[in-house]
Design a protein around this motif. Structure first.
Motif, short mmCIF file in Angstrom:
data_model
loop_
_atom_site.label_atom_id
_atom_site.label_comp_id
_atom_site.label_asym_id
_atom_site.label_seq_id
_atom_site.Cartn_x
_atom_site.Cartn_y
_atom_site.Cartn_z
N ALA A 750 0.83 -1.21 0.00
CA ALA A 750 0.00 0.00 0.00
C ALA A 750 0.86 1.26 0.00
O ALA A 750 0.55 2.25 -0.67
CB ALA A 750 -0.93 -0.02 1.22
N GLU A 751 1.95 1.22 0.78
CA GLU A 751 2.85 2.39 0.82
C GLU A 751 3.49 2.62 -0.54
O GLU A 751 3.63 3.77 -1.00
CB GLU A 751 3.92 2.17 1.87
CG GLU A 751 4.73 3.43 2.20
CD GLU A 751 3.91 4.44 2.96
OE1 GLU A 751 3.82 5.59 2.48
OE2 GLU A 751 3.35 4.08 4.02
N LYS A 752 3.88 1.52 -1.20
CA LYS A 752 4.52 1.64 -2.51
C LYS A 752 3.56 2.24 -3.53
O LYS A 752 3.91 3.11 -4.32
CB LYS A 752 5.01 0.27 -2.98
CG LYS A 752 5.80 0.31 -4.26
CD LYS A 752 6.18 -1.09 -4.72
CE LYS A 752 7.03 -1.79 -3.67
NZ LYS A 752 7.45 -3.15 -4.12
N LYS A 753 2.31 1.80 -3.50
CA LYS A 753 1.33 2.31 -4.46
C LYS A 753 0.96 3.77 -4.16
O LYS A 753 0.74 4.57 -5.07
CB LYS A 753 0.09 1.43 -4.45
CG LYS A 753 0.34 0.04 -5.02
CD LYS A 753 -0.92 -0.80 -4.97
CE LYS A 753 -0.67 -2.18 -5.58
NZ LYS A 753 -1.88 -3.05 -5.54
N SER A 754 0.87 4.11 -2.90
CA SER A 754 0.57 5.51 -2.55
C SER A 754 1.72 6.43 -2.95
O SER A 754 1.49 7.58 -3.38
CB SER A 754 0.28 5.63 -1.06
OG SER A 754 1.43 5.31 -0.28
N PHE A 805 -3.34 5.47 1.08
CA PHE A 805 -2.84 4.26 1.74
C PHE A 805 -4.00 3.37 2.20
O PHE A 805 -3.99 2.14 2.02
CB PHE A 805 -1.96 4.66 2.93
CG PHE A 805 -1.34 3.49 3.67
CD1 PHE A 805 -0.08 3.04 3.33
CD2 PHE A 805 -2.04 2.85 4.70
CE1 PHE A 805 0.49 1.98 4.02
CE2 PHE A 805 -1.48 1.80 5.37
CZ PHE A 805 -0.21 1.35 5.04
N ASN A 806 -5.02 3.98 2.78
CA ASN A 806 -6.18 3.21 3.25
C ASN A 806 -6.92 2.56 2.09
O ASN A 806 -7.49 1.47 2.24
CB ASN A 806 -7.12 4.11 4.04
CG ASN A 806 -6.53 4.56 5.36
OD1 ASN A 806 -5.58 3.95 5.87
ND2 ASN A 806 -7.06 5.63 5.92
N ILE A 807 -6.96 3.20 0.95
CA ILE A 807 -7.65 2.63 -0.21
C ILE A 807 -6.97 1.33 -0.64
O ILE A 807 -7.63 0.32 -0.91
CB ILE A 807 -7.68 3.65 -1.36
CG1 ILE A 807 -8.61 4.81 -1.01
CG2 ILE A 807 -8.15 2.98 -2.65
CD1 ILE A 807 -8.61 5.92 -2.03
#
Length: 909
Positions: A750-754, A805-807
């Motif tokens: 999630a961090e990488k995608k954000s 991140f939550n998404i």
């Protein structure tokens, strides 16, 4: 090793280096020099010992350098180039300077060996910018010659040979290095008739060669040693002139004052046109000896010293002068000679003409309505009128640059106070119970204003009203024209205002002013500068002045200068029938503007110098600040401290929250924490820089205007605490990623995608800032200052990385406590809401005093002041929904199903 042996080896080494230098370097150019220079100065063997370095030429002029086809150095006209020398325009002439690098004795007595660099600066090339296509700039073509040769003391001739290298842009296609010969007439001792140096640079290439260029002619006002020949006659020529009020300047300060205040000074008089053909005389170069003798170069022009303060000698437009300081009458007596261009069968170049111009200059001891010049002079033709001063046509001249020069011992003399009192219409306070306070006349900045001037046709323009004297004290035009606002530090303010009001023991002050404004039209530009004097009523704030148009003003009617009868404006007959009345607002007025009128006291319409009344208004920024403004600054300081304290409290609650629920740490967005930490760092750096700067006070009425050290310490301390808490939170979040095995993969993904979404977004903002600064260079702030504001804008939307991140993580955990994300959002949104109120409530000129909602830490505008709170509210709602219903709760069902399918598939595998 014995000491004497060390010395012997050192001396031997020096001689060896010297021998290698002379034995290897000289033969390379010996033949070349013999071919081109032996006829002028024969070469000799260089010795080790150096000689006096007195061959420098600081500022000269040159002509020529063209060639056939494209074989040119400095074209007068060609595609892509601007003509650099224009005898009537404002463009710069072709200039050069020569700097010797080595000067050595030789075996032949009276001959010196020189090596030096000669730099030619010529035409401007129009160059297209590589980084910004279709944008052009102009660059002066520069040629650097490195010469080596010999100078003869007996003949005064210097002959050198060398190569020229070119410093030009890629668009300026010219040949590589070209060989040349330099010949200069540089006598050992010069006087006024030989004070001009002549020389040439010629190409050694054949006329058909690409390296060939046409001969270049050099002229400069320069001397090795100067011999005064007419200084005594100069003192005699002005001995019968009547003494004028001059300030005594004696001792060692004579030369210092002459060189400091007169070099670059321009003198003006319209009567100069009849005498010399030009309106301005500018002292371009001045050299003074210890006994008060002076020789100088003066340039004639019609534009004043702004364009000619450092102009080299120009034949037909220059004077050379010599004189001496009169210690008894405290004035400088000079005889000047015209520099003419002479052409004959043998040579062509500048020649010194007859020295028949007398000139006397002194520092004025008194200033008045008609005389605001610190330096005054007289000029005349000594050939007319003989020795009898009464028969001479003496032209007065006045300095135009040194409006801010205050000569010690000078004073101001008022002549129109009765007229000012007679026409003054004082508006009395109808309510005697309310005692209003007005600015102190003795404080210069409190009594100088930037005006908005309106004429009867509805046209408006900016102007300035600048105080130059109070009573007999003359302090000059300190700002040199339009009022300039000083910058003050954000937290460097003292709110004490007890010393601000006028001295109640004085009710009327004698004051002097300079009023300037310019009206523009398609036909011409009407620039007006009025010297004025009068009275100021400190109990009513009324300023009444009588004004005179300065000699530089030309009254125009339908584009024609008025020159008839008694209405003629010249250096002695000024238009002094002008009345100015200004009403200052009280110190504690709320957004009240100052007003006034400028009107002619002449007969309406029948007098050609009559003009319709002008109205003026001004904001109360330049002179004083109301008590309400100080109260606002007090409140803003408190708001800054409260805001920082609230930020520390909110972040501390989040730190306690993750301490009690350590399993949710990996689900905090590291990108969000980095943005918040960066914001605290930038805020702390800006605060430290602001406090460390040493700047002048903005308002003289307010004293030093410094906030206490306690307030500065509190602000920095709280900011530092907030930074440390954010760093600790970031450290815990980063470390938890490797400890929690259950959520490690999900949080990292999630961090990488954000990051893949946020980094391009943030980077695009940086690109936009760089693009705007590259294309619009008129901004008065640096790109680093804009980047600091951009960081503030990023912090305004600090919840965006957490929402993204939550998404991707589909987290339902209460990662952020409401105290944190609601409180931090309020800390960022409230300054924008307050700025909207402040923009409506307070005058724009007071915005330099903004402390809370500081524009150096964030972007503030009408759009952002609405957008930031609204977006902050939306982000708060989204975070609340995500932590209650899931990260994609607000997305369409199709996205929710995809996520659920991915999670089930991952668990089955």
């Amino acid at each position: 090793m014995p000491f004497f042996l060390q010395q012997t080896l050192l001396i031997s080494l020096i001689f060896l280096i010297f021998y290698l230098d002379t034995s290897l370097a000289e033969p390379l150019s010996a033949t070349f020099y013999s071919k081109h220079c032996d006829a002028n100065v024969s070469q000799s063997t260089k010795l080790l010992f150096g000689a006096s370095n007195s061959f420098s030429i600081s500022n000269g002029i040159f002509f020529g350098g063209g060639g056939r086809l494209n074989n040119f150095l400095f074209p007068l006209t060609s595609r892509g180039f601007k003509r650099s020398f224009n005898t009537t325009g404002r463009s710069r002439p072709n200039t050069f300077y020569f700097e010797p690098t080595q000067v050595h004795l030789t075996r032949d007595r009276g001959i010196l060996k020189l090596e030096g660099t000669l730099v030619l600066k010529g035409a401007y090339a129009r160059i297209e910018s590589k980084s910004h296509p279709r944008q052009y700039y102009h660059e002066r073509r520069k040629v650097i010659f490195r010469f080596s040769g010999f100078w003869s003391q007996e003949t005064g001739k210097l002959c050198m040979v060398g190569l020229g290298d070119y410093q030009s842009s890629d668009e300026d296609h010219i040949a590589d290095a070209r060989s040349a010969v330099l010949k200069l007439e540089f006598p050992k001792t010069s006087n006024i008739t030989t004070s001009v140096i002549n020389g040439t640079i010629t190409s050694t290439a054949l006329g058909s060669s690409p390296a060939y260029f046409d001969p270049i002619s050099l002229q400069a006002y320069e001397q090795k040693a100067y011999e005064y020949t007419i200084a005594v006659h100069a003192q005699e020529s002005c001995s019968d002139l009547p003494e004028a009020g001059s300030v005594a300047t004696e001792g060692d300060s004579i030369c210092a004052n002459l060189e400091s205040f007169m070099r670059g000074e321009s003198f003006s008089s319209r009567k100069l046109v009849a005498l010399l053909g030009f309106e301005y005389i500018t002292i371009s170069q001045l050299k003074c000896s210890s006994n008060g003798r002076v020789h100088m170069l003066m340039v004639l022009s019609n534009q004043g010293a702004y364009f000619h303060s450092n102009t080299p000698l120009q034949p037909g437009k220059s004077l050379v002068a010599e004189g001496v300081w009169d210690h008894q009458k405290h004035r400088l007596c000079l005889l000047a000679c015209k520099v003419i261009w002479e052409e004959n069968h043998s040579s062509a170049g500048p020649k010194i003409g007859d020295c028949n111009l007398g000139l006397v200059i002194w520092f004025s001891a008194t200033f008045s309505l008609r005389n605001r010049s610190a330096i005054i002079g007289r000029i005349w033709n000594t050939s007319n009128g003989g020795n009898n001063h009464a028969n001479r046509k003496v032209v007065p001249i006045y300095s135009t640059n040194n409006l801010n020069l205050v000569v010690p011992g000078s004073k101001y003399v008022y002549t129109q106070l009765d007229t000012a009192k007679m026409h003054c219409n004082i508006i009395r306070n109808p309510d005697h119970k309310i005692k209003k306070r007005y600015a102190d006349a003795s404080l210069h900045r409190d009594m100088s204003f930037q005006l908005n001037v309106h004429d009867s046709n509805g046209k408006s323009t900016w102007g300035s009203l600048e105080q130059v004297s109070v009573d007999e004290t003359y302090h000059g035009n300190r700002n040199g024209g339009f009022f300039q606002r000083d910058y003050i530090d954000t937290y460097n303010i003292n709110t004490a205002s007890s010393s601000r009001q006028a001295d109640q023991n004085r009710t009327i002050w004698n004051v002097g002013y300079v009023l300037s404004y310019t009206f523009w039209s398609k036909q011409f530009r009407e620039s007006v500068q009025i010297s004025a004097e009068g009275i100021y009523h400190s109990t009513t704030g009324t300023l009444c002045l009588v004004g005179c148009r300065l000699p530089t003003f030309k009254h125009m009617t339908n584009g024609t200068i008025v020159e008839d009868g008694n209405s003629t404006i010249d250096d002695e007959n000024l238009d002094c029938k002008i009345f100015i009345q200004i009403q200052l607002p009280p110190l504690d007025a709320e957004n009240e503007k100052g007003t006034g009128t400028i009107k002619s006291m002449r007969e309406p319409y029948s007098d050609p110098l009559y003009f319709k009344p002008l109205k003026v208004e001004f904001s109360v920024f330049g002179g004083f600040v109301s008590t309400e403004t100080f109260a606002r600054m007090d409140a803003e300081i408190v708001m800054v401290i409260i805001s920082l304290t609230l930020l520390c409290a909110c972040t501390y609650f989040q730190l306690r929250h993750v301490g009690n629920h350590s399993t949710i740490l990996p689900m905090m967005s590291i990108t969000m924490l980095v943005v918040l930490t960066t914001g605290c760092m930038v805020s702390l750096i800006l605060n430290i820089e602001a406090v460390s700067r040493k700047r002048q006070p903005l308002f003289e009425s307010e004293g030093s205007f410094d906030i206490s050290n306690t307030a500065n310490t509190i602000v920095r301390l709280i900011t530092l605490v907030a930074l440390l808490i954010h760093v600790r939170l970031l450290q815990l979040a980063w470390g938890s990623r490797s400890k929690e095995e259950k959520t490690k993969d999900i949080s990292r993904d999630a961090e990488k995608k954000s990051l893949m979404l946020c980094v391009p977004l943030y980077f695009s903002g940086v690109v936009i800032i760089w693009f705007v600064h590259s294309w619009f260079s008129e901004f008065d702030h640096t790109i680093m200052e804009d980047l600091a504001c951009y960081v503030g804008l990023m912090v305004d939307s600090f919840l965006l990385p957490q929402i993204i991140f939550n998404i991707f993580s589909q987290s339902k955990d209460k990662v952020l406590t409401p105290f944190f994300y609601v409180g931090a959002t309020l800390v960022r949104a409230v300054p924008h809401i307050y700025n909207t109120y402040r923009s409506w409530r307070y005058m724009i000129n007071f915005r330099l005093l903004d402390i809370y909602a500081n524009p150096s830490e964030d972007y503030y505008s009408r759009f952002l002041d609405v957008a930031v709170p609204v977006i902050g509210l939306v982000f708060v709602v989204l975070v609340y929904m995500q932590q209650r219903f899931g990260g994609r709760c607000f997305l369409p069902k199709r996205f929710k199903r995809d996520v659920g399918y991915e999670l089930v598939a991952a668990s089955n595998t």
